[in-house]
Design a protein around this motif. Sequence first.
Motif, PDB file in Angstrom:
ATOM      1  N   SER A  35      57.541 136.631 -92.306  1.00 33.34           N
ATOM      2  CA  SER A  35      58.983 136.651 -92.508  1.00 33.34           C
ATOM      3  C   SER A  35      59.305 136.528 -93.995  1.00 33.34           C
ATOM      4  CB  SER A  35      59.610 135.487 -91.733  1.00 33.34           C
ATOM      5  OG  SER A  35      60.990 135.487 -91.894  1.00 33.34           O
ATOM      6  N   GLY A  36      60.286 137.292 -94.438  1.00 37.00           N
ATOM      7  CA  GLY A  36      60.716 137.233 -95.827  1.00 37.00           C
ATOM      8  C   GLY A  36      59.991 138.189 -96.749  1.00 37.00           C
ATOM      9  N   THR A  37      59.075 138.983 -96.209  1.00 36.48           N
ATOM     10  CA  THR A  37      58.298 139.908 -97.037  1.00 36.48           C
ATOM     11  C   THR A  37      59.093 141.166 -97.371  1.00 36.48           C
ATOM     12  OG1 THR A  37      56.280 139.067 -96.024  1.00 36.48           O
ATOM     13  CG2 THR A  37      56.091 141.132 -97.206  1.00 36.48           C
ATOM     14  N   GLY A  38      60.042 141.538 -96.546  1.00 40.41           N
ATOM     15  CA  GLY A  38      60.864 142.710 -96.839  1.00 40.41           C
ATOM     16  C   GLY A  38      60.629 143.886 -95.909  1.00 40.41           C
ATOM     17  N   LYS A  39      60.253 143.612 -94.667  1.00 35.18           N
ATOM     18  CA  LYS A  39      59.997 144.695 -93.712  1.00 35.18           C
ATOM     19  C   LYS A  39      61.252 145.539 -93.497  1.00 35.18           C
ATOM     20  CE  LYS A  39      58.573 141.830 -90.494  1.00 35.18           C
ATOM     21  NZ  LYS A  39      58.556 140.540 -91.157  1.00 35.18           N
ATOM     22  N   THR A  40      62.354 144.900 -93.202  1.00 33.04           N
ATOM     23  CA  THR A  40      63.596 145.640 -92.933  1.00 33.04           C
ATOM     24  C   THR A  40      64.066 146.379 -94.174  1.00 33.04           C
ATOM     25  OG1 THR A  40      64.213 144.038 -91.227  1.00 33.04           O
ATOM     26  CG2 THR A  40      65.969 145.433 -92.104  1.00 33.04           C
ATOM     27  N   THR A  41      63.984 145.743 -95.316  1.00 26.22           N
ATOM     28  CA  THR A  41      64.393 146.389 -96.567  1.00 26.22           C
ATOM     29  C   THR A  41      63.577 147.645 -96.810  1.00 26.22           C
ATOM     30  OG1 THR A  41      65.058 144.265 -97.502  1.00 26.22           O
ATOM     31  CG2 THR A  41      64.621 146.055 -99.066  1.00 26.22           C
ATOM     32  N   LEU A  42      62.266 147.552 -96.635  1.00 26.50           N
ATOM     33  CA  LEU A  42      61.420 148.729 -96.828  1.00 26.50           C
ATOM     34  C   LEU A  42      61.773 149.813 -95.818  1.00 26.50           C
ATOM     35  CD1 LEU A  42      59.073 150.285 -98.121  1.00 26.50           C
ATOM     36  CD2 LEU A  42      57.585 149.168 -96.445  1.00 26.50           C
ATOM     37  N   LEU A  43      61.917 149.449 -94.545  1.00 26.57           N
ATOM     38  CA  LEU A  43      62.225 150.451 -93.519  1.00 26.57           C
ATOM     39  C   LEU A  43      63.554 151.144 -93.805  1.00 26.57           C
ATOM     40  CD1 LEU A  43      60.903 148.568 -90.395  1.00 26.57           C
ATOM     41  CD2 LEU A  43      60.067 150.757 -91.263  1.00 26.57           C
ATOM     42  N   CYS A  44      64.536 150.421 -94.301  1.00 27.86           N
ATOM     43  CA  CYS A  44      65.828 151.037 -94.629  1.00 27.86           C
ATOM     44  C   CYS A  44      65.702 152.040 -95.774  1.00 27.86           C
ATOM     45  CB  CYS A  44      66.860 149.968 -94.979  1.00 27.86           C
ATOM     46  SG  CYS A  44      67.435 149.043 -93.534  1.00 27.86           S
ATOM     47  N   ARG A  45      64.732 151.868 -96.628  1.00 31.91           N
ATOM     48  CA  ARG A  45      64.480 152.830 -97.707  1.00 31.91           C
ATOM     49  C   ARG A  45      63.546 153.948 -97.247  1.00 31.91           C
ATOM     50  NH1 ARG A  45      62.534 149.705-102.798  1.00 31.91           N
ATOM     51  NH2 ARG A  45      62.878 151.737-103.761  1.00 31.91           N
ATOM     52  N   LEU A  46      62.631 153.632 -96.352  1.00 33.15           N
ATOM     53  CA  LEU A  46      61.613 154.580 -95.898  1.00 33.15           C
ATOM     54  C   LEU A  46      62.149 155.598 -94.883  1.00 33.15           C
ATOM     55  CD1 LEU A  46      58.581 155.252 -96.076  1.00 33.15           C
ATOM     56  CD2 LEU A  46      58.205 153.556 -94.287  1.00 33.15           C
ATOM     57  N   ILE A  47      62.974 155.153 -93.969  1.00 36.79           N
ATOM     58  CA  ILE A  47      63.462 156.041 -92.904  1.00 36.79           C
ATOM     59  C   ILE A  47      64.189 157.267 -93.465  1.00 36.79           C
ATOM     60  CG2 ILE A  47      65.068 156.193 -90.940  1.00 36.79           C
ATOM     61  CD1 ILE A  47      64.102 153.283 -90.238  1.00 36.79           C
ATOM     62  N   LEU A  82      40.831 149.227 -97.475  1.00 37.67           N
ATOM     63  CA  LEU A  82      41.893 150.099 -96.978  1.00 37.67           C
ATOM     64  C   LEU A  82      42.690 150.690 -98.137  1.00 37.67           C
ATOM     65  CD1 LEU A  82      43.232 147.619 -94.261  1.00 37.67           C
ATOM     66  CD2 LEU A  82      41.676 149.545 -93.920  1.00 37.67           C
ATOM     67  N   PRO A  83      43.442 151.752 -97.879  1.00 34.22           N
ATOM     68  CA  PRO A  83      44.348 152.238 -98.916  1.00 34.22           C
ATOM     69  C   PRO A  83      45.334 151.134 -99.305  1.00 34.22           C
ATOM     70  CG  PRO A  83      44.173 153.836 -97.133  1.00 34.22           C
ATOM     71  CD  PRO A  83      43.467 152.585 -96.678  1.00 34.22           C
ATOM     72  N   VAL A  84      45.561 150.987-100.600  1.00 33.00           N
ATOM     73  CA  VAL A  84      46.517 150.008-101.108  1.00 33.00           C
ATOM     74  C   VAL A  84      47.690 150.785-101.688  1.00 33.00           C
ATOM     75  CG1 VAL A  84      46.923 148.117-102.731  1.00 33.00           C
ATOM     76  CG2 VAL A  84      44.711 148.302-101.556  1.00 33.00           C
ATOM     77  N   LEU A  85      48.874 150.500-101.182  1.00 31.81           N
ATOM     78  CA  LEU A  85      50.087 151.212-101.551  1.00 31.81           C
ATOM     79  C   LEU A  85      51.017 150.282-102.312  1.00 31.81           C
ATOM     80  CD1 LEU A  85      50.637 152.746 -97.998  1.00 31.81           C
ATOM     81  CD2 LEU A  85      49.507 153.847 -99.951  1.00 31.81           C
ATOM     82  N   ASN A  86      51.909 150.872-103.093  1.00 27.80           N
ATOM     83  CA  ASN A  86      52.875 150.088-103.844  1.00 27.80           C
ATOM     84  C   ASN A  86      54.090 149.826-102.958  1.00 27.80           C
ATOM     85  OD1 ASN A  86      54.930 149.156-105.577  1.00 27.80           O
ATOM     86  ND2 ASN A  86      54.024 150.225-107.325  1.00 27.80           N
ATOM     87  N   LEU A  87      54.328 148.588-102.644  1.00 26.70           N
ATOM     88  CA  LEU A  87      55.430 148.183-101.777  1.00 26.70           C
ATOM     89  C   LEU A  87      56.784 148.583-102.358  1.00 26.70           C
ATOM     90  CD1 LEU A  87      56.394 146.641 -99.267  1.00 26.70           C
ATOM     91  CD2 LEU A  87      56.072 144.524-100.517  1.00 26.70           C
ATOM     92  N   ASN A  88      56.862 148.695-103.681  1.00 25.40           N
ATOM     93  CA  ASN A  88      58.118 149.043-104.336  1.00 25.40           C
ATOM     94  C   ASN A  88      58.305 150.547-104.520  1.00 25.40           C
ATOM     95  OD1 ASN A  88      58.923 146.327-104.582  1.00 25.40           O
ATOM     96  ND2 ASN A  88      57.544 146.088-106.326  1.00 25.40           N
ATOM     97  N   GLN A  89      57.397 151.343-103.964  1.00 21.66           N
ATOM     98  CA  GLN A  89      57.513 152.799-104.040  1.00 21.66           C
ATOM     99  C   GLN A  89      57.490 153.388-102.626  1.00 21.66           C
ATOM    100  OE1 GLN A  89      54.680 154.534-106.712  1.00 21.66           O
ATOM    101  NE2 GLN A  89      55.358 153.301-108.440  1.00 21.66           N
ATOM    102  N   PRO A  90      58.624 153.365-101.941  1.00 23.92           N
ATOM    103  CA  PRO A  90      58.648 153.878-100.575  1.00 23.92           C
ATOM    104  C   PRO A  90      58.249 155.354-100.483  1.00 23.92           C
ATOM    105  CG  PRO A  90      60.865 153.287-101.311  1.00 23.92           C
ATOM    106  CD  PRO A  90      59.908 152.821-102.357  1.00 23.92           C
ATOM    107  N   GLU A  91      58.435 156.112-101.560  1.00 25.87           N
ATOM    108  CA  GLU A  91      57.997 157.514-101.550  1.00 25.87           C
ATOM    109  C   GLU A  91      56.481 157.597-101.349  1.00 25.87           C
ATOM    110  OE1 GLU A  91      59.676 156.102-104.144  1.00 25.87           O
ATOM    111  OE2 GLU A  91      61.682 156.970-103.922  1.00 25.87           O
TER     112      GLU A  91
END
Length: 186
Positions: free
Chosen positions: A23-35, A164-173
């Motif tokens: 909780s608090g990691t930013g799942k919803t925030t990321l999904l709102c940018r990713l969708i 595993l692949p490591v992705l940048n959480l701040n780059q939804p693209e």
Amino acid sequence: MTDFPKNKEAHPAPPLLGFAAFSGTGKTTLLCRLIPLLKQRNLKIGLIKHAHHKFDIDRPGKDSYQLRQAGASPVMVVSSKLRAIVYDLQNEAAENLETPRLAEQLPYLNTQDLDLILVEGFKREPFPKIELHRPSLNQPLLFPNDPDIIAVATDTPLACSCPLPVLNLNQPEQIADFICHDFLSR
């Protein structure tokens, strides 16, 4: 007598991809940018979110709320733009207050026209997931104990090696690229 359409051919279920984190990691925030990025790529996206608490999509005083409180379950609310169906799980066999299981919830989602179902939460369930990790929150990584995690998205370099692949959480693209080119192309 009305003739109902015959069942269409069974269509394969769209793939599930979860986003697992504390909780608090930013799942919803990321999904709102990713969708929106996935929709720009012409993908039809469904979503299932696990809530850890009781919630109401209708408020006290509204007709739908009063009808549900009176014992109707499910209650469907429909307008020219939205449809919501509320099932009161206390009226069903879920009175033991167990955490809902993802497999039990999927049949309630119409998946016929979907290309992908994103899942927020259900981190202990066995299906492919991207772990979201912020080292500043001082939470342990999930991937070492979860063989279903297929990538880690983080906001700073990891302190340990990661197979595993490591992705940048701040780059939804970048995450959208991974989903389209690595996950969906399997």
